[in-house]
Design a protein around this motif. Sequence first.
Motif, mmCIF file in Angstrom:
data_model
loop_
_atom_site.group_PDB
_atom_site.id
_atom_site.type_symbol
_atom_site.label_atom_id
_atom_site.label_comp_id
_atom_site.label_asym_id
_atom_site.label_seq_id
_atom_site.Cartn_x
_atom_site.Cartn_y
_atom_site.Cartn_z
ATOM 1 N N LEU A 337 1.117 -1.146 -0.403
ATOM 2 C CA LEU A 337 0.065 -0.134 -0.090
ATOM 3 C C LEU A 337 0.870 1.591 -0.199
ATOM 4 O O LEU A 337 0.922 2.236 -0.650
ATOM 5 C CB LEU A 337 -0.369 -0.290 1.194
ATOM 6 C CG LEU A 337 -2.335 -0.935 1.223
ATOM 7 C CD1 LEU A 337 -2.096 -0.888 2.212
ATOM 8 C CD2 LEU A 337 -3.304 -0.232 0.019
ATOM 9 N N PHE A 340 2.301 1.315 -3.599
ATOM 10 C CA PHE A 340 1.081 2.162 -4.619
ATOM 11 C C PHE A 340 0.893 3.586 -4.431
ATOM 12 O O PHE A 340 0.454 3.873 -5.256
ATOM 13 C CB PHE A 340 0.194 1.026 -4.305
ATOM 14 C CG PHE A 340 0.142 -0.178 -4.775
ATOM 15 C CD1 PHE A 340 1.037 -1.139 -5.494
ATOM 16 C CD2 PHE A 340 -0.647 -1.126 -4.585
ATOM 17 C CE1 PHE A 340 1.806 -1.632 -5.918
ATOM 18 C CE2 PHE A 340 -0.318 -2.305 -4.194
ATOM 19 C CZ PHE A 340 0.893 -2.919 -5.605
ATOM 20 N N LYS A 341 0.583 4.125 -2.643
ATOM 21 C CA LYS A 341 0.580 5.303 -2.810
ATOM 22 C C LYS A 341 1.665 6.099 -3.384
ATOM 23 O O LYS A 341 1.735 7.891 -3.749
ATOM 24 C CB LYS A 341 0.145 5.598 -0.888
ATOM 25 C CG LYS A 341 -0.376 6.838 -0.867
ATOM 26 C CD LYS A 341 -0.673 7.421 0.169
ATOM 27 C CE LYS A 341 -0.933 8.045 0.943
ATOM 28 N NZ LYS A 341 -1.826 8.719 2.360
ATOM 29 N N ALA A 346 -3.325 3.476 -8.137
ATOM 30 C CA ALA A 346 -4.443 3.384 -7.651
ATOM 31 C C ALA A 346 -5.209 2.237 -8.251
ATOM 32 O O ALA A 346 -6.077 1.523 -7.400
ATOM 33 C CB ALA A 346 -5.701 4.176 -7.955
ATOM 34 N N SER A 348 -3.358 -0.469 -9.384
ATOM 35 C CA SER A 348 -3.212 -1.551 -8.052
ATOM 36 C C SER A 348 -3.274 -1.511 -7.025
ATOM 37 O O SER A 348 -3.550 -2.422 -5.623
ATOM 38 C CB SER A 348 -1.308 -1.573 -8.383
ATOM 39 O OG SER A 348 -1.268 -2.119 -10.053
ATOM 40 N N ALA A 349 -3.469 -0.318 -6.419
ATOM 41 C CA ALA A 349 -3.899 -1.376 -4.710
ATOM 42 C C ALA A 349 -5.795 -0.959 -5.051
ATOM 43 O O ALA A 349 -5.891 -2.203 -3.800
ATOM 44 C CB ALA A 349 -4.616 0.666 -4.472
ATOM 45 N N ASP A 350 -5.963 -0.798 -5.740
ATOM 46 C CA ASP A 350 -7.328 -1.524 -5.879
ATOM 47 C C ASP A 350 -7.882 -2.788 -5.928
ATOM 48 O O ASP A 350 -8.755 -3.946 -6.048
ATOM 49 C CB ASP A 350 -8.690 -1.335 -7.255
ATOM 50 C CG ASP A 350 -9.093 0.717 -7.086
ATOM 51 O OD1 ASP A 350 -9.073 0.900 -5.364
ATOM 52 O OD2 ASP A 350 -9.262 0.773 -8.121
ATOM 53 N N TYR A 374 -3.734 4.068 4.223
ATOM 54 C CA TYR A 374 -3.159 4.287 2.863
ATOM 55 C C TYR A 374 -4.560 4.756 2.371
ATOM 56 O O TYR A 374 -4.418 4.346 0.646
ATOM 57 C CB TYR A 374 -2.947 2.952 2.426
ATOM 58 C CG TYR A 374 -1.221 2.719 3.587
ATOM 59 C CD1 TYR A 374 -0.216 4.155 3.025
ATOM 60 C CD2 TYR A 374 -1.246 2.449 3.862
ATOM 61 C CE1 TYR A 374 0.409 4.119 3.769
ATOM 62 C CE2 TYR A 374 0.234 2.443 4.845
ATOM 63 C CZ TYR A 374 1.468 3.495 4.271
ATOM 64 O OH TYR A 374 2.278 3.158 5.011
ATOM 65 N N PHE A 376 -5.942 6.347 -0.773
ATOM 66 C CA PHE A 376 -5.626 7.276 -1.815
ATOM 67 C C PHE A 376 -6.908 8.947 -2.161
ATOM 68 O O PHE A 376 -7.746 8.818 -2.102
ATOM 69 C CB PHE A 376 -6.026 6.510 -3.315
ATOM 70 C CG PHE A 376 -4.862 5.867 -3.063
ATOM 71 C CD1 PHE A 376 -3.637 6.018 -3.755
ATOM 72 C CD2 PHE A 376 -4.596 3.777 -3.090
ATOM 73 C CE1 PHE A 376 -2.354 5.017 -4.679
ATOM 74 C CE2 PHE A 376 -3.766 3.738 -2.724
ATOM 75 C CZ PHE A 376 -2.332 3.663 -3.684
#
Length: 379
Positions: A337, A340-341, A346, A348-350, A374, A376
């Motif tokens: 996380l 990705f942040k 976003a 990859s975070a999803d 974290y 977004f």
Amino acid sequence: MTERRDRFSLSSSDMAIQLDLIAKVRGVSHAEEYFEELPDPLKDKRTYGSLLNVYAQAMMKEKTESTFEQMRKKGFATDTLPFNVLMNFYVDAEEAEKVSILIDEMMERNVAFDVCTYNIWIKSCAAMQDADAMEQVFNQMIRDETVVANWTTYTTLASMHIKLGNSEKAEESLKEAEKRTTGREKKCFHYLMTLYSHLGKKEEVYRVWNWYKATFPTIHNLGYQEVLSALVRLGDIEGAELLYEEWASKSSSFDPKTMNILLAWYAREGFVTKAEQTLNRFVEKGGNPKPNTWEILGTAYLKDGQSSEALSCLEKATAVASPSKWRPRPTNVESLLANFKEKNDAESADRLMNVLRSRRCEENEEYKSLINTYVFQDT
């Protein structure tokens, strides 16, 4: 057997065994239902004792204690076994201080001690880091003419001496355990290899392994897992790799637990290519990785800065049809996380959120705090 009562006269001992098997195969709730449906005359110390053991194995504290209390009230807590079960439960539940209370009760009620009672009592003393009490219990055991110390006694002593930093006494105990080792009990060899590795005795591990191979014509997965773990613990990776290849060439049952031992070392030390090659060969031979296998490889990718590949591994872990309650390690989730942040990725975070949702991680407070940390921001 139940359906052929004309041929089999089933006792409460048979019912106790069946209750235990039901718990192992179908779970605790089915075992409870089976117990409730038993006729009252068959709800004796044997079936109650089996139910007590089921609860203790499942670490169900309230039900374990209440069942033992019912056994007390009904006059079923008159022999050693239920006391041993409850004492062992307390050691496993990190409530070792309660063991002495039960020991006192056994003495007051003249309930005989057996070798398991002493072994559990020794473990409880060590859990409280009381070396003097441990020695006193052992000496009392030696004086008890009704009990003969076995290999379990001495491996227990060795394990506890290791935890307390008494290496010399630990090794003495292991030598005594070896004297009591027979060709019937593989578990003793497993303990010996593990404990010698904790003492840093590589030569002893190999000696016991060769003794083990000479004793048993077939070495199953668990034997290789124990020796591999011991060698990895000792830092003998070359030896571990040779034994892994021996296992891979002989085994017809590709248990991923065996491969995971070497894979985890590669991941920790940052040998990504070796980790990939080992897993690929395992799959080529017909092995089926477990969810934690994929996460181990994912951890190697994370250490190497390959976040995208690490995320793919977690997705593969999620896709494995497995009854395990696997969830990704919070530390790995946190690292991904944060990555990705930082990259404002976003998408990859999803994908990671989908992994967490599929394993119901959002219901766990530890994961909730990570997710909230974290969040977004819209861009």
